[in-house]
Write a protein that holds these residues in place. Structure first.
Motif, short mmCIF file in Angstrom:
data_model
loop_
_atom_site.label_atom_id
_atom_site.label_comp_id
_atom_site.label_asym_id
_atom_site.label_seq_id
_atom_site.Cartn_x
_atom_site.Cartn_y
_atom_site.Cartn_z
N LEU A 27 -0.49 16.76 -6.44
CA LEU A 27 -0.31 15.31 -6.30
C LEU A 27 -0.49 14.89 -4.84
O LEU A 27 0.02 15.56 -3.93
N PRO A 28 -1.15 13.75 -4.61
CA PRO A 28 -1.37 13.27 -3.23
C PRO A 28 -0.15 12.53 -2.69
O PRO A 28 -0.22 11.35 -2.31
N VAL A 29 0.97 13.20 -2.66
CA VAL A 29 2.22 12.59 -2.21
C VAL A 29 2.69 13.26 -0.93
O VAL A 29 2.30 14.39 -0.62
N SER A 30 3.52 12.55 -0.20
CA SER A 30 4.20 13.14 0.95
C SER A 30 5.65 13.34 0.57
O SER A 30 6.37 12.38 0.30
N VAL A 31 6.08 14.60 0.48
CA VAL A 31 7.47 14.92 0.16
C VAL A 31 8.22 15.10 1.47
O VAL A 31 7.87 15.96 2.28
N ARG A 32 9.26 14.29 1.67
CA ARG A 32 9.96 14.30 2.95
C ARG A 32 11.43 14.65 2.73
O ARG A 32 12.14 13.98 1.98
N LEU B 215 6.96 6.93 -10.51
CA LEU B 215 6.06 7.78 -9.74
C LEU B 215 4.67 7.80 -10.36
O LEU B 215 3.65 7.64 -9.67
N GLU B 216 4.61 7.97 -11.66
CA GLU B 216 3.33 8.01 -12.35
C GLU B 216 2.58 6.68 -12.20
O GLU B 216 1.37 6.66 -11.94
N ALA B 217 3.29 5.57 -12.32
CA ALA B 217 2.66 4.25 -12.20
C ALA B 217 2.12 4.02 -10.79
O ALA B 217 1.02 3.48 -10.61
N LEU B 218 2.90 4.40 -9.78
CA LEU B 218 2.46 4.23 -8.40
C LEU B 218 1.19 5.02 -8.12
O LEU B 218 0.24 4.52 -7.49
N LEU B 219 1.15 6.27 -8.57
CA LEU B 219 -0.03 7.09 -8.35
C LEU B 219 -1.22 6.55 -9.13
O LEU B 219 -2.36 6.56 -8.63
N HIS B 220 -0.97 6.07 -10.34
CA HIS B 220 -2.05 5.51 -11.16
C HIS B 220 -2.71 4.31 -10.48
O HIS B 220 -3.93 4.11 -10.60
N ASP C 172 -2.93 3.89 -7.28
CA ASP C 172 -3.38 4.31 -5.94
C ASP C 172 -2.53 3.71 -4.82
O ASP C 172 -3.05 3.30 -3.77
N ILE C 173 -1.23 3.64 -5.03
CA ILE C 173 -0.30 3.26 -3.98
C ILE C 173 0.25 4.53 -3.34
O ILE C 173 0.67 5.45 -4.04
N GLU C 174 0.19 4.59 -2.03
CA GLU C 174 0.68 5.78 -1.31
C GLU C 174 2.16 5.98 -1.60
O GLU C 174 2.95 5.04 -1.53
N ARG D 1 0.81 -1.22 0.00
CA ARG D 1 0.00 0.00 0.00
C ARG D 1 0.84 1.27 0.00
O ARG D 1 0.32 2.35 -0.24
N SER D 2 2.13 1.14 0.31
CA SER D 2 2.96 2.33 0.45
C SER D 2 4.35 2.06 -0.10
O SER D 2 4.94 1.00 0.15
N VAL D 3 4.88 3.03 -0.85
CA VAL D 3 6.23 2.94 -1.40
C VAL D 3 6.96 4.25 -1.15
O VAL D 3 6.41 5.33 -1.39
N ASN D 4 8.18 4.16 -0.65
CA ASN D 4 9.04 5.33 -0.52
C ASN D 4 9.90 5.41 -1.77
O ASN D 4 10.62 4.46 -2.10
N LEU D 5 9.84 6.54 -2.44
CA LEU D 5 10.58 6.74 -3.69
C LEU D 5 11.67 7.77 -3.45
O LEU D 5 11.40 8.91 -3.08
#
Length: 329
Positions: A179-184, A144-149, A151-153, A114-118
């Motif tokens: 984009l519904p991402v968390s930038v850390r 990144l595009e594939a993960l968002l497509h 619906d993987i966090e 459900r979640s991937v850190n990129l």
């Protein structure tokens, strides 16, 4: 519930499946790479699965697969699929640089990731090449595009480096607008495999946040999840969030719930310690599951209070010389 000698819960395992990587980020390793582990030195998939099953049985609830770069190890999806089926495991996630990731995304979704850190330190293709020494920016953005497509966090991890990518802080925050991402943003650490001299922290978490506020003074603090390593924020109106990780300042040690297993089977109860218990060696010596559990419990009961204490107690490497690729990101 597993606890250490300081009363902290331990429910999160970070398992590094390889020390190899297809990038050469200057803050992680020398340009020519590292002295890669031989296949015999690496834990086998069977050993990794056994270690994971044992720890889930003891109370580990979340496993994150790291490297090196996980997808450079052959047949990695077989291991991920087996781990995902472990009874009692609540969450399986992974950290990747994205170079080889895109084709695997549908299967990751299928097995319940459900979640991937990129890892992505810049949005500029030229700076990406300078930092990573490889021309792979397009592949990372495709991941990144594939993960968002699917619906993987997605959590985007950006190491902030003085004179290298500080101009990317604001553009990366801007990503969270649509984009519904968390930038850390992560403080740079000394785990560079002796690729360059670490001269000390120039951009700590306070300075990073101050830089963000120059463009987004309205940014708001939001609640941090339990055991969070990041201080989390949100710009009003943005879909995503922003986090700042004090990885070198080590302000989150008091609630640390994670342990690591390196590619060669070394247990690290703190990122900054030098290990001491090799699970692979115990398995290959025929150690019973019960005695493996006892060895793990003993390690957990002798855990450093924080990263500073762990670093001070180092014996094998009194200074910090490893690469994050050999420890597990």
């Amino acid at each position: 519930m597993l606890t250490d000698n300081h009363g902290r819960n331990i429910n999160y395992l970070r398992l590094a499946v390889t020390d190899r990587c297809n990038l050469r980020c200057f803050y992680c390793m020398p340009e020519d790479g590292l002295n890669w582990l031989s296949r015999k030195e690496l834990m086998s998939y069977e050993e990794m699965l056994k270690a994971c099953a044992l720890m889930v049985n003891m109370g580990i609830q979340k496993i994150r697969i790291t490297g090196g770069e996980p997808f450079v190890r052959k047949d990695i999806m077989q291991l991920l699929t087996s781990i995902s089926a472990l009874d009692g495991l609540q969450e399986l996630s992974l950290t990747t640089n994205g170079v080889l990731t895109a084709p695997y995304v549908p299967e990751l979704k299928k097995i319940g990731v459900r979640s991937v850190n990129l890892s992505l330190d810049t949005l500029d293709a030229n700076r990406f090449f300078t930092i990573t020494r490889r021309d792979e920016f397009a592949n990372v953005m495709a991941a990144l595009e594939a993960l968002l497509h699917h619906d993987i966090e997605v959590k985007i991890n950006a190491v902030v480096m003085d004179g290298k990518n500080t101009q990317d802080i604001i553009p990366l925050v801007e990503m969270t607008r649509d984009l519904p991402v968390s930038v850390r943003f992560i403080e740079e650490m000394p785990f560079n495999g002796d690729g360059h001299l670490y001269t000390g922290l120039q951009w700590d978490y306070v300075r990073i946040l101050d830089e963000i506020k120059t463009k987004y003074p309205q940014i708001q603090k939001i609640d941090d999840p339990a055991y969070s390593t990041s201080y989390n924020y949100k710009v009003p109106g943005h879909k995503g969030t922003v986090g700042v990780i004090a990885a070198y300042s080590r302000t989150f040690c008091g609630t640390c719930n994670r342990i690591r297993i390196t590619p060669q089977g070394e247990l690290k109860t703190c990122l900054y310690d030098d290990g001491g218990l090799n699970i692979k060696d115990l398995m290959r010596a025929g150690t019973s599951d019960d005695n493996l559990k006892l060895a793990l419990l003993n390690a957990f009961s002798n855990r450093a209070a924080d990263g500073w204490e762990a670093e001070k107690k180092r014996i094998v490497h009194p200074g910090i010389h490893e690469s994050m690729a050999t420890i597990g990101g």
